[in-house]
Write an enzyme that holds these catalytic residues in place. Structure first.
Site, PDB file in Angstrom:
ATOM      1  N   SER A 110      11.579 -36.210 126.993  1.00 14.70           N
ATOM      2  CA  SER A 110      10.521 -36.998 126.353  1.00 14.70           C
ATOM      3  C   SER A 110       9.286 -37.267 127.201  1.00 14.70           C
ATOM      4  CB  SER A 110      11.080 -38.336 125.870  1.00 14.70           C
ATOM      5  OG  SER A 110      11.828 -38.148 124.706  1.00 14.70           O
ATOM      6  N   LYS A 162       4.266 -46.696 127.638  1.00 20.14           N
ATOM      7  CA  LYS A 162       5.005 -46.338 126.430  1.00 20.14           C
ATOM      8  C   LYS A 162       5.586 -47.613 125.817  1.00 20.14           C
ATOM      9  CE  LYS A 162       8.634 -43.093 124.915  1.00 20.14           C
ATOM     10  NZ  LYS A 162       9.643 -42.106 125.366  1.00 20.14           N
ATOM     11  N   SER A 194       9.373 -37.704 123.028  1.00 19.73           N
ATOM     12  CA  SER A 194       8.955 -38.894 122.328  1.00 19.73           C
ATOM     13  C   SER A 194       7.727 -39.586 122.957  1.00 19.73           C
ATOM     14  CB  SER A 194      10.116 -39.886 122.268  1.00 19.73           C
ATOM     15  OG  SER A 194      10.486 -40.298 123.563  1.00 19.73           O
TER      16      SER A 194
END
Lengths: 95, 488, 480
Positions: free
Chosen positions: B179, B80, B155
């Site tokens: 997330s 990420k 996210s």
């Protein structure tokens, strides 16, 4: 709690975020809605409850006072939008 | 020839060890898929093929010479884009950090590299991890591989979508309010948020420091456990990491859940829950019973309070954490301004997207003079209350089973118009962050339109092994986690 | 109307740990800009603070020495504000639970007034960086070497009434922290900084007036000037029917005035909240006890001991004890030579003079106490006289530790002359060269004996033994 335009402007100023007129109005509506929604917490009686800032009872995490080498200045400055060989550069902070 | 892309991370690691494939083969195979699919999916912000291939060669030599023996040596991973990778752009999906190249590696990156895991790119996400759909990314939304008209979730949308579309066998995400688990659920993959303090946050660009935790997204519970074995542990650079010796999580998985007591929170099956999701969870509950677990309904009376509490605390910390993005030391600086204060304001207005600005303003408001007690302090008190309630539950139960999200993935461009609705998609996930608990999301079914449904298992603090084992038991007896989207 | 000045102080003291408060960079003063920096202290994204154990120890030592209640359960808080010297845009500090509260310290001013200053609280925090303003261009350059150097901020109650009070307090803090070994308190290097909260009120009034906070005061001299200026400014305002505005003012020592730092944009709201990255710190009973039981002997106790054990005056004892470094020279030298009064003499008359004359700080004195004791032995023998001893002392004071006293005396022929014949020769020479003065003596002006002695000393280049000179001058005068 009513979120006024003044509150939005003051909070934007504290946050160093510039909002034009339209954005201020939009933020006022959206923040107002979120904060209204948060009012539900007021229905909980928390008088006797200690605020909990750290979730686990971890404490006294400390390091020894031993010097480690600092990193290369070039690396420290490498991501700066404006810098000299030695320092970061910003617009003059005094008149 | 075997299809490397469809294999689990552990299987790839095993085949490399056996000499059937090489680390270079693996990296190439996944880049082939990325190159052919990512123009649609948009899971990656940055790839580093040349560097990754070079690393794969190095790693392969170390495997051949017996220097690297771990179960994931030579296996590709994607990260990420809020986790710092030295020398490789780390943008947080924001214009603000569009050119930011960290000069140091996050602790998790160091650990992965030591284990011979090969980083093949940086993943799309909601800007600064603020969002539940991956639509707040400056680099465009990441699409759901099961239906590209739908969101991947957020996210860590890029992490979930890249694994689901076989672009990479495993990924690292971060979870502040759901997330990791929410996009894993939307994309039909397995995602794990460990107990707070299990994985070092050093190098994770903070959203809400007291809630953030790095964790894996992969194709199975076993893969997640294997990643955890590499990345967990006390870090002297992160004072909030716990000094716990887990032993091997992967090794501990035995699939035996006989006699385990699992609670189904009544409140999670009330209003707002999609019927198909509900039925899938109840059917999973039946499976767990068949495996010897005891399932009972429990009260989670605080459910209505978790979202407000979460948004107050997370926004407050975010407003402070994101103050350092001011155009002085790194990242974007506006072109035109009048003096230093104006430079800050214009830079931040132009550099941050709307959702980020909104949360900064919200966080600033709840901390500001006159409102601190009513909002921030109150939220800390409610957090204490929630934590206490969880402790009570876990005195009688080993784990909690509930949906990961109220619905399956929504359509693109639907959520941001109704921010409160978007916030509510986190309702089942945020309480684990507020109380620091481990949470696992695993695929447990599909709705009529073929979109995956995720189930969440939440455990007591440090019961990471236990909930992974429940998930493992379930996956040994079901096939949902082995499904791939069509055309992938 | 007559006015009384009421002041409270906020004193920042840099702690002398080796590394910064939240990272392992050196705290060493100076260094090229941005060379004592790492990702943590420059606030790079993703970095986290880890608290330095030594900072806690030093802080608690300060709290105990200032008679504070020590907070057992401590937390850090974030103080949020934007400024280019603060790379994270928040300072890690303590608001809700400062580590020390409710203390006090006794001071004695130069004019002898003794009073107690109450300490409201002390907290730990990190220092900010340094801004260097371009003299010509429209730019400011930032140097983050000081970022993260540990500080304690000591907040007093409004117990000061004069600049003398303030200076006595700062000197007392400096001495105390020096003895504790926790800070060097150098105002000129910024390791001790004082912000003055000042208000005025009519004499006899109980109500405290509106105060201003003055920052950027960098020396004792500046403190006197700043207090004089700001109190006069406030009195004039009030006398002219105006009102003092509560604000922060910056002292400009070159211009000799304070300037308002207030601006509409800077409406201050620091939005403090608990620092989530640092777990709470428990200060144990054991640590406090250990620190209490191992406190050094402070200046006041030393003064008593010097007076009682060594028989020196209180005034001299206070001068010696006012610096840890001077006191150490005194005690170590006395321990070797056991001549407290002699050692006192040389410290008060020579060391103090030389420090003042050459601008040397006590901590920079490089004097071997073994040498000093050896010197005392020679100075108290008949081998050199006082005037010569001064020359020798000065040479030794500025020399390195391997300075050879014996060789120096020998090489420069400074050994005292006690040879009766040659001294008598010199005496007779002086008498015959000064017939008029001899006449005065004969007329009963006995004062002139001193003149003859002086002339003889001069004639012998100061080497003649004064006792012998006195004796022979008397003998020869008696023969006249």
């Amino acid at each position: 709690m009513k979120i006024t335009k003044e509150i939005v402007e003051s909070v934007a100023n504290l946050s160093r975020i510039k909002l034009d007129e339209a954005a201020t109005v939009k933020m006022q509506t959206e923040l107002g809605a979120v904060i209204d929604y948060m009012e539900i917490l007021n229905s909980l009686d928390t008088k006797e409850i200690e605020p909990m800032s750290h979730i686990f009872s971890l404490n006294n995490v400390m390091r020894d006072d031993l010097i480690k080498p600092s990193i290369d200045r070039q690396e420290i400055l490498s991501n700066a939008p404006d810098h000299t060989d030695e320092t970061f550069v910003v617009p003059k902070t005094v008149g | 020839m075997m299809n490397i892309n469809k294999m689990t991370a552990l299987d790839i690691g095993a085949e490399i060890k056996k000499g059937n494939i090489t680390a270079v083969d693996a990296v190439k195979a996944f880049y082939d898929t990325i190159e052919s699919t990512d123009n649609i999916i948009n899971a990656f912000i940055t790839t580093n093929k040349a560097e990754a291939l070079r690393k794969a060669e190095d790693v392969q030599k170390k495997i051949d010479s017996g220097k690297l023996t771990g179960s994931l040596a030579g296996v590709p991973i994607a990260i990420k884009d809020n986790i710092c990778t030295k020398g490789m752009k780390t943008t947080c999906a924001s214009k603000m950090l569009g050119d930011f190249i960290p000069v140091y590696n996050a602790t998790v990156i160091e650990k992965l590299e030591q284990a011979g895991v090969i980083i093949i790119g940086k993943l799309n996400m909601d800007e600064f991890a603020m969002g539940s759909t991956n639509e707040t990314s400056y680099y465009g939304s990441c699409k759901n591989p099961w239906n590209t008209n739908k969101v991947s979730g957020g996210s860590s949308g890029g992490a979930a979508a890249s694994v689901a579309s076989n672009q990479v066998p495993m990924a690292l995400g971060s979870d502040t309010g759901g997330s990791i688990r929410q996009p894993a659920s939307y994309c039909g993959v397995t995602g794990f948020k460990p107990t707070y303090g299990t994985v070092s946050r050093y190098g994770l660009i903070a959203y809400a420091s007291s809630l953030d935790q790095i964790g894996p997204i992969a194709k199975s519970v076993q893969d997640c456990a294997a990643v955890m074995d590499v990345i967990c542990g006390k870090d002297e650079r992160d004072g909030t990491t716990l000094d716990i010796k887990y032993g091997g999580l992967l090794e501990s998985l035995n699939g035996n859940i006989k006699g385990m007591k699992i609670g189904l929170p009544k409140q999670c099956f009330d209003k707002g829950l999609d019927n198909q999701v509900k039925n899938s969870i109840l059917s999973m509950s039946d499976t767990l019973k068949e495996l010897g677990a005891q399932v009972d309904y429990i009260e989670m009376s605080f459910l209505d309070y978790v979202i407000p509490t979460y948004y107050i605390l997370a926004s407050a910390e975010a407003s402070s954490n994101l103050s350092r993005f001011d155009g002085v030391k790194f990242g974007f600086r506006a072109k035109s301004f009048d003096g230093v204060t104006d430079m800050y304001s214009v830079t931040r207005s132009e550099g941050f997207g709307d959702e980020v600005k909104k949360r900064i303003l919200l966080g600033t408001f709840v901390l500001s003079s006159g409102y601190y007690d009513a909002y921030y302090r109150k939220a800390l008190q409610v957090k204490s209350l929630i934590s206490k309630k969880f402790n009570e539950i876990f005195q009688n139960f080993d784990a909690i089973l509930c949906p990961t999200t109220p619905t399956t993935a929504p359509n693109l461009d639907q959520s941001l118009s109704d921010p409160l609705q978007m916030y509510l998609s986190d309702i089942y996930t945020v309480s684990a962050n507020l109380a620091g608990l481990p949470g696992l999301s695993i695929p447990c079914g599909f709705d009529q339109s073929g979109m995956p449904i995720g189930a969440q298992i939440i455990g007591a603090p440090l019961d990471d092994k236990k909930i992974l084992n429940i998930g493992f038991a379930y996956q040994q007896n079901t096939e949902f986690h082995k499904m791939s989207p069509k055309g992938v | 109307m007559n006015y009384e000045i009421v002041m409270g102080l906020e004193v920042h003291v840099e702690l002398a740990t080796k590394t910064k408060i939240f990272c392992s960079c050196t705290t060493e003063f100076g260094g090229a800009p941005n060379t004592h920096c790492c990702p943590v202290c420059t606030g790079m994204p993703g970095t986290l603070p880890v608290f330095n154990k030594k900072v806690l120890e030093y802080a608690v030592k300060a709290g105990v020495a200032l008679n504070c209640d020590i907070t057992r359960y401590n937390k850090f808080d974030r103080k949020n504000y934007f400024y280019p010297d603060l790379p994270k845009a928040y300072q890690i500090s303590q608001l809700y639970l400062p580590f020390a509260k409710n203390g006090s310290i006794d001071i004695k001013t130069r004019s002898g007034l003794e009073k107690t200053i109450r300490i409201h609280e002390i907290h730990m925090e990190e220092d900010a960086g340094k801004l260097i303003h371009s003299p010509t261009g429209n730019e400011t350059f930032t140097d983050y070497n000081r970022c993260g150097v540990p500080l304690i901020e000591i907040v007093s109650e409004p117990d000061f009434r004069s600049a003398e009070d303030v200076i006595a307090y700062l000197e007392k803090l400096k001495t105390t922290f020096e003895y504790l070994g926790i800070s060097d308190c150098k105002m000129q290097e910024g390791s001790m900084r004082a912000d003055v909260n000042l208000s005025v009120r009519p004499n006899g009034s109980e109500k405290i007036g509106t105060r201003t906070e003055m920052k950027n005061i960098n020396s004792f001299k500046a403190i006197e000037r700043a207090i004089a200026f700001e109190s006069a400014r406030q009195i004039e305002l009030i006398e002219n029917g105006g009102e003092v505005i509560q604000e922060t003012r910056r002292w400009d020592d070159n211009k000799g005035l304070s300037i308002s730092m207030r601006s509409k944009e800077d409406a201050q709201d620091y939005r403090y909240f608990p620092e989530p990255d640092i777990p709470p710190i428990n200060i144990s009973e054991e640590l406090i006890e250990e620190i209490k039981n191992n406190q050094p002997e402070f200046a006041s106790a030393k003064v008593l001991r010097y007076v009682n054990d060594f028989g020196i005056t209180r005034a001299d004892a206070e001068i010696i004890a006012s610096s840890k470094y001077i006191a150490k020279i005194f005690e170590d030298t006395v321990a070797i030579c056991n001549e407290p009064k002699e050692v006192r003499y040389w410290i008060i008359n020579q060391i103090m003079y030389l420090m003042n004359d050459k601008g040397i700080l006590p901590e920079d004195i490089n004097l071997s106490c073994e040498k000093f004791a050896e010197f005392i032995k020679i100075a108290t023998s008949d081998r050199i006289n006082r005037p010569t001893a001064k020359t020798v002392f000065e040479a030794m004071f500025f020399a390195s530790h391997d300075f050879d006293l014996e060789k120096y005396i020998k090489d420069n022929g400074l050994e005292q002359v006690d040879d009766t014949d040659s001294i008598r020769e010199a005496v007779l020479g002086v008498l015959s060269a000064n017939p008029n003065t001899v006449k005065q003596y004969k007329n009963g002006q006995t004062k002139v004996v001193g003149f003859f002695v002086g002339q003889v000393m001069k004639a012998t280049q100061g080497k003649a033994k004064p006792d012998t000179v006195n004796k022979i001058v008397a003998e020869e005068l008696a023969k006249l």
